[in-house]
Design an enzyme around this catalytic site. Structure first.
Site, mmCIF file in Angstrom:
data_model
loop_
_atom_site.group_PDB
_atom_site.id
_atom_site.type_symbol
_atom_site.label_atom_id
_atom_site.label_comp_id
_atom_site.label_asym_id
_atom_site.label_seq_id
_atom_site.Cartn_x
_atom_site.Cartn_y
_atom_site.Cartn_z
ATOM 1 N N GLU A 55 -6.583 3.983 -1.047
ATOM 2 C CA GLU A 55 -6.756 3.630 0.363
ATOM 3 C C GLU A 55 -7.425 2.269 0.519
ATOM 4 O OE1 GLU A 55 -6.843 8.019 -0.339
ATOM 5 O OE2 GLU A 55 -7.987 6.313 -1.100
ATOM 6 N N ARG B 215 -15.056 10.312 -11.919
ATOM 7 C CA ARG B 215 -15.302 10.455 -10.489
ATOM 8 C C ARG B 215 -15.829 11.836 -10.102
ATOM 9 N NH1 ARG B 215 -9.204 9.302 -8.642
ATOM 10 N NH2 ARG B 215 -10.256 8.641 -6.727
ATOM 11 N N ARG C 225 11.324 3.555 -4.709
ATOM 12 C CA ARG C 225 12.121 3.702 -5.919
ATOM 13 C C ARG C 225 11.769 2.681 -7.002
ATOM 14 N NH1 ARG C 225 15.939 7.120 -3.879
ATOM 15 N NH2 ARG C 225 16.584 6.794 -1.710
ATOM 16 N N ASP D 108 0.613 1.084 -3.333
ATOM 17 C CA ASP D 108 -0.330 0.813 -2.245
ATOM 18 C C ASP D 108 0.043 -0.479 -1.534
ATOM 19 O OD1 ASP D 108 -1.738 3.066 -3.149
ATOM 20 O OD2 ASP D 108 -2.959 1.848 -4.492
#
Length: 315
Positions: A34, A103, A226, A257
């Site tokens: 993000e 994480r 793709r 992203d």
């Protein structure tokens, strides 16, 4: 009113120059699906804000400083007592990158409903688009509830919801992922997925039937990435495909992203679907042609650079 609001975990990224077990050097930056999209949108001149949490450490300061320097709003980036997460990239052989996450128990994994509610309350007006991915709900119950809250608030405010499936098999089981992604895709206006990820978001035996299922369920656009074969956008009017730009691939991490950032930029600018795809293909190509998750992403003035012939000197 911000163009786009997104939420998730931003981590410190270490890119090893060789096998990690042999030691050596590594380059330090930040990463996170993000956050990559947010930076890509900011570079294209859009107003974007990021909701998340980092630790009270120098890694957290690096993450905050990087987002701020790239023009991303960080008013909703909270400092948590837990440490900032770390991701390590190791190019084991040419064309194959091994990713090692650190994480568990990180600040980003402690994202909560209150983080989202506080972020919305602080905004001068609701965002035009909420961007979420399948990564954040995979981090734990708190982040999953935060994503649900963000979607609820976005829908109530009339904002469009974009879901990038972005499946991470190492973070959760396929059964849990399928259930959560199916629920989120039913709330999304735009669903973005690779060919294999689309099956996690909805039912159907073929790509076309899956896209139609999502459109019938309320989505207005379904975009299938793709890679080197380009991308296809499905809408109620039919399907539009666009080939990939021919570039020398240097680093494919972050290309998806970058693609999403370009597509959302096209939506904010009011471009038709074909031009949104073209911009998304372009921003994705920039990511592939350079090192790093987001470092090579273009500004708006640079979008046409890939159309120049090899050997061109831009003076």
């Amino acid at each position: 009113m911000p163009d786009v609001l997104t939420l998730g975990e931003i981590m410190v990224c270490l890119r090893a120059d060789g096998p990690v077990k042999l030691g050596g050097t590594a380059r330090m930056s930040v990463a996170g699906a993000e956050a990559n999209v947010a930076i890509g949108l900011a570079r294209l001149g859009h107003d974007v804000a990021f909701v998340g949490a980092v630790g009270p450490d120098q890694f957290g300061e690096l993450a905050r400083r990087t987002l701020r320097a790239e023009g991303v709003g960080v008013q909703a980036l909270r400092t948590d007592p837990a440490p900032t997460g770390i991701v390590v990239f190791e190019q084991r052989v040419a064309g194959v990158t091994r990713v090692d996450y650190h994480r568990t128990g990180s600040a980003g994994s402690r994202l909560s409903i209150s983080d989202v509610e506080n972020a919305y309350a602080a905004l001068p007006a609701p965002p035009r688009i909420l961007h979420i991915t399948g990564v954040t709900p995979a981090l734990g119950e708190g982040p999953a509830l935060a994503v649900r809250a963000a979607v609820r608030l976005a829908k109530a405010a009339g904002a469009r919801v974009c879901l990038d499936v972005n499946h991470r098999s190492r973070l959760w089981s396929e059964d849990v992922a399928r259930r959560m992604l199916g629920e989120l895709s039913a709330e999304a206006d735009l669903v973005v997925a690779s060919e294999d990820e689309l099956a996690l978001a909805t039912s159907g035996d073929t790509e076309v039937s899956r896209a139609r299922s999502l459109l019938a369920g309320g989505a207005t656009e379904v975009v299938v990435k793709r890679g080197a074969a380009g991308a296809t956008a499905f809408t109620a009017e039919g399907a539009i495909s666009h080939p990939a730009k021919p570039v020398t691939a240097v680093d494919t991490i972050g290309a998806g992203d970058a693609f999403v950032a370009g597509y959302l930029s096209g939506i904010v600018d009011g471009l038709p679907v074909a031009e949104r795809l073209a911009r998304a293909i372009t921003t994705g190509a920039f990511a592939v042609a350079g090192h790093g998750d987001w470092e090579g992403l273009p500004t708006r003035a640079e979008l046409s650079i890939l159309d120049l012939p090899d050997g061109t000197a831009v003076r």
